[in-house]
Scaffold this motif. Structure first.
Motif, PDB file in Angstrom:
ATOM      1  N   SER A 166       0.855  -1.191   0.000  1.00  0.00           N
ATOM      2  CA  SER A 166       0.000   0.000   0.000  1.00  0.00           C
ATOM      3  C   SER A 166       0.890   1.241   0.000  1.00  0.00           C
ATOM      4  CB  SER A 166      -0.908  -0.010   1.231  1.00  0.00           C
ATOM      5  OG  SER A 166      -1.764   1.114   1.241  1.00  0.00           O
ATOM      6  N   LEU A 167       0.692   2.106  -0.981  1.00  0.00           N
ATOM      7  CA  LEU A 167       1.572   3.247  -1.181  1.00  0.00           C
ATOM      8  C   LEU A 167       0.788   4.561  -1.204  1.00  0.00           C
ATOM      9  CD1 LEU A 167       3.633   1.826  -4.190  1.00  0.00           C
ATOM     10  CD2 LEU A 167       4.297   1.774  -1.784  1.00  0.00           C
ATOM     11  N   ALA A 168       1.354   5.586  -0.599  1.00  0.00           N
ATOM     12  CA  ALA A 168       0.893   6.960  -0.796  1.00  0.00           C
ATOM     13  C   ALA A 168       1.929   7.635  -1.684  1.00  0.00           C
ATOM     14  CB  ALA A 168       0.758   7.690   0.529  1.00  0.00           C
ATOM     15  N   VAL A 169       1.520   8.079  -2.860  1.00  0.00           N
ATOM     16  CA  VAL A 169       2.453   8.591  -3.864  1.00  0.00           C
ATOM     17  C   VAL A 169       2.078  10.028  -4.214  1.00  0.00           C
ATOM     18  CG1 VAL A 169       3.383   8.266  -6.169  1.00  0.00           C
ATOM     19  CG2 VAL A 169       2.752   6.272  -4.793  1.00  0.00           C
ATOM     20  N   ARG A 170       3.066  10.913  -4.165  1.00  0.00           N
ATOM     21  CA  ARG A 170       2.836  12.306  -4.546  1.00  0.00           C
ATOM     22  C   ARG A 170       3.250  12.496  -6.002  1.00  0.00           C
ATOM     23  NH1 ARG A 170       1.362  14.925   0.040  1.00  0.00           N
ATOM     24  NH2 ARG A 170       0.966  16.754  -1.245  1.00  0.00           N
ATOM     25  N   GLU A 171       2.357  13.118  -6.779  1.00  0.00           N
ATOM     26  CA  GLU A 171       2.617  13.330  -8.196  1.00  0.00           C
ATOM     27  C   GLU A 171       2.295  14.778  -8.562  1.00  0.00           C
ATOM     28  OE1 GLU A 171       0.372  10.461 -10.364  1.00  0.00           O
ATOM     29  OE2 GLU A 171       1.686   8.790  -9.789  1.00  0.00           O
ATOM     30  N   PRO A 172       2.948  15.327  -9.588  1.00  0.00           N
ATOM     31  CA  PRO A 172       2.658  16.711  -9.990  1.00  0.00           C
ATOM     32  C   PRO A 172       1.202  16.864 -10.398  1.00  0.00           C
ATOM     33  CG  PRO A 172       4.021  15.587 -11.628  1.00  0.00           C
ATOM     34  CD  PRO A 172       3.993  14.705 -10.429  1.00  0.00           C
ATOM     35  N   VAL A 173       0.665  18.063 -10.158  1.00  0.00           N
ATOM     36  CA  VAL A 173      -0.764  18.283 -10.389  1.00  0.00           C
ATOM     37  C   VAL A 173      -1.093  18.559 -11.846  1.00  0.00           C
ATOM     38  CG1 VAL A 173      -1.107  19.145  -8.056  1.00  0.00           C
ATOM     39  CG2 VAL A 173      -0.598  20.780  -9.879  1.00  0.00           C
ATOM     40  N   GLY A 174      -0.134  19.147 -12.587  1.00  0.00           N
ATOM     41  CA  GLY A 174      -0.382  19.541 -13.969  1.00  0.00           C
ATOM     42  C   GLY A 174       0.063  20.965 -14.199  1.00  0.00           C
ATOM     43  N   VAL A 175      -0.864  21.840 -14.567  1.00  0.00           N
ATOM     44  CA  VAL A 175      -0.552  23.252 -14.793  1.00  0.00           C
ATOM     45  C   VAL A 175      -0.869  24.044 -13.528  1.00  0.00           C
ATOM     46  CG1 VAL A 175      -0.993  25.292 -16.204  1.00  0.00           C
ATOM     47  CG2 VAL A 175      -1.100  23.006 -17.247  1.00  0.00           C
ATOM     48  N   VAL A 176       0.069  24.886 -13.109  1.00  0.00           N
ATOM     49  CA  VAL A 176      -0.106  25.760 -11.941  1.00  0.00           C
ATOM     50  C   VAL A 176      -0.261  27.197 -12.438  1.00  0.00           C
ATOM     51  CG1 VAL A 176       1.013  26.693  -9.866  1.00  0.00           C
ATOM     52  CG2 VAL A 176       1.174  24.247 -10.395  1.00  0.00           C
ATOM     53  N   GLY A 177      -1.248  27.890 -11.911  1.00  0.00           N
ATOM     54  CA  GLY A 177      -1.429  29.307 -12.196  1.00  0.00           C
ATOM     55  C   GLY A 177      -0.775  30.124 -11.096  1.00  0.00           C
ATOM     56  N   ALA A 178       0.227  30.936 -11.455  1.00  0.00           N
ATOM     57  CA  ALA A 178       1.034  31.653 -10.464  1.00  0.00           C
ATOM     58  C   ALA A 178       0.867  33.162 -10.617  1.00  0.00           C
ATOM     59  CB  ALA A 178       2.508  31.271 -10.596  1.00  0.00           C
TER      60      ALA A 178
END
Length: 486
Positions: free
Chosen positions: A134-146
């Motif tokens: 069982s894994l908790a994995v962090r992945e990029p969200v996509g496009v970030v508005g800054a």
């Protein structure tokens, strides 16, 4: 010579679709410094198109390759510090020392972003499911508005996109209308020189009258998944509300009404120097500025006298002069607003110990006030100018009560020679940051930076920044075939 800059979309410098431009003026003398493309919502869509197209390849780029780009970017920015100093002087009135500090810290934020590329992005979880993993994995969200502000343009410009890019996202950056080059296009130049691929960072500049429409279109685009905004609480409420309406998380770093406590055992020479720095750096135009000084009655008279003399001695003038300490505010309107706050307070009984008076264009004298009371606007409102108020207290408890009596909660300082006493008070202050035996203006790229209450939510720095710009997914791998009841 007037600088001319276009939008940066998909690695290309392109004009706005309708060819519109807007002027960028020098605060010190009002001269036209640059003209930049005035993007509209249609240009935002072009930028998001480019960021979305670049996302998959950038997210799959090896962490070591991303790290090399950010390390090089830190070196490039450091090497271009003199250029950055000139841009800040011309565009936002930043004095020499403040601009060099911006360049140095921004370079280190880029290097810290390089470190973020190889931070752990998950953990193994306990599970009751047999031999499953069982894994908790962090992945990029996509496009970030800054959204990047003008007041610390290199620091806050880099912070608006660095970690988001480092962990595999792409970014569309809307820089402030008051610093489209310093907190946007110049930094994009640095990243491009360091080898950042086309489309990974896109910059859309705009005219002031189009700001709301451009911001709305960026937040509303379904491909933009996280919003990152640094700026005023007033505008931050609008950004946060708009993001919530589109069910998007936001990192909001907003205003402050920061208190610096001077206890009765403080080294007064050190305290005067610390308060002067905390109150008047960048003409007080920092979200961390110390505009409330809470001083114990036992030392108040000597401290206040020395602080007023120090403030009166600070050199004012042209930000291009390396000896200038207090440069202009961002524009004449800002200086008039600060002067009005001071005048109102004086009319209500406050006393001017240094400075005061009418501004000269965008320039306002370094000002110290005492006899400030809670019924005055200056007691409660963020000043955002070269003014500090001295409030005399009779106890540590009274100092804490006044410091906490604000809707803001960014930073605070406690000046004392007793570290245990200072730490005890720090634990009672309702702020995201407290510095014991130091002033309020401090920042390190690896530390959790952010506030509470109306100062916003979310954190920059270290693993906290990684968490802000990644999604957590739960993934399981079965070790054997499961049994099912039907």
């Amino acid at each position: 010579m007037v600088i001319k800059r276009e939008l940066l979309i998909g690695g290309e410098e392109v004009p706005a679709l309708d060819g519109a431009t807007t002027g960028d003026h020098t605060p010190y003398n009002g001269e036209l410094y640059a003209t930049v493309a005035a993007g509209k919502p249609a240009d935002v869509r072009r930028a998001v198109d480019a960021a979305d197209k670049a996302f998959t390849e950038w997210a799959e780029t090896a962490p070591s390759a991303r790290r090399r780009i950010f390390l090089k970017a830190g070196d490039v920015l450091e090497a271009r510090a003199d250029e950055a100093v000139e841009i800040m002087a011309r565009e936002v009135g930043g004095v020499h020392g403040w601009a060099l500090f911006n360049a140095g810290l921004a370079s280190n934020i880029l290097r810290e972003a390089a470190a973020a590329t190889t931070q752990p992005l998950g953990e193994v979880l306990a599970t009751d499911t047999g031999e499953a993993l069982s894994l908790a994995v962090r992945e990029p969200v996509g496009v970030v508005g800054a959204f990047a502000p003008w007041n610390a343009p290199l620091i806050l410009g880099v912070r608006s996109f660095a970690v988001a890019l480092a962990v595999g996202n792409t970014v569309v950056l809307k820089p402030s209308e008051d610093a489209p080059i310093a907190c946007g296009l110049f930094l994009a130049d640095v990243l491009r020189e360091a080898g950042l691929p086309a489309g990974v960072l896109n910059v859309v500049t705009n005219a002031r009258e189009d700001a709301a429409a451009v911001a709305e279109s960026l937040i509303a685009d379904e491909r933009v998944r996280v919003i990152n905004f640094t700026g005023s609480t007033e505008v931050g409420r609008i950004i946060g509300t708009t993001a919530a309406r589109h069910l998007k998380p936001a990192v909001l770093e907003l205003g402050g009404k920061n208190a610096l406590l001077v206890l009765d055992d403080a080294d007064l020479g050190y305290a005067v120097d610390a308060v002067t720095f905390g109150a008047f750096t960048n003409a007080g135009q920092i979200c961390m500025s110390a505009d409330r000084v809470l001083v114990h009655r036992a030392v108040a008279e000597e401290f206040t006298t020395r602080l007023a003399a120090k403030a009166a001695s600070l050199p004012h003038g042209d930000p291009a002069d390396t000896g200038t300490v207090i440069g202009p505010l961002i524009d004449d309107r800002a200086a008039q607003r600060v002067a009005a706050l001071v005048a109102e307070a004086v009319d209500a009984g406050a006393r001017v110990l240094a400075g005061g008076g009418e501004p000269d264009g965008a320039r306002h004298a370094a000002t110290v006030l005492d006899r400030v009371t809670p019924d005055m606007r200056i007691f409660a409102e963020e000043i955002f100018g070269p003014v500090c108020t001295v409030i005399v207290v009779d106890s540590d408890d009274e100092a804490v009560a006044i410091a906490n009596d604000t809707p803001y909660g960014l930073t605070a300082g406690v000046l004392t020679e007793d570290a245990r006493r200072g730490l005890a008070l720090a634990r009672r202050l309702h702020t995201g940051i407290v510095h014991v035996n130091n002033q309020t203006v401090d920042d390190e790229p690896q530390a959790p930076f952010g506030g509470v209450k109306s100062t916003g939510y979310g954190r920059f720095g270290g693993r906290w920044g990684v968490e802000a710009f990644t999604d957590t997914r739960w993934i399981t791998v079965a070790g054997k075939h499961a049994g099912f009841p039907f």
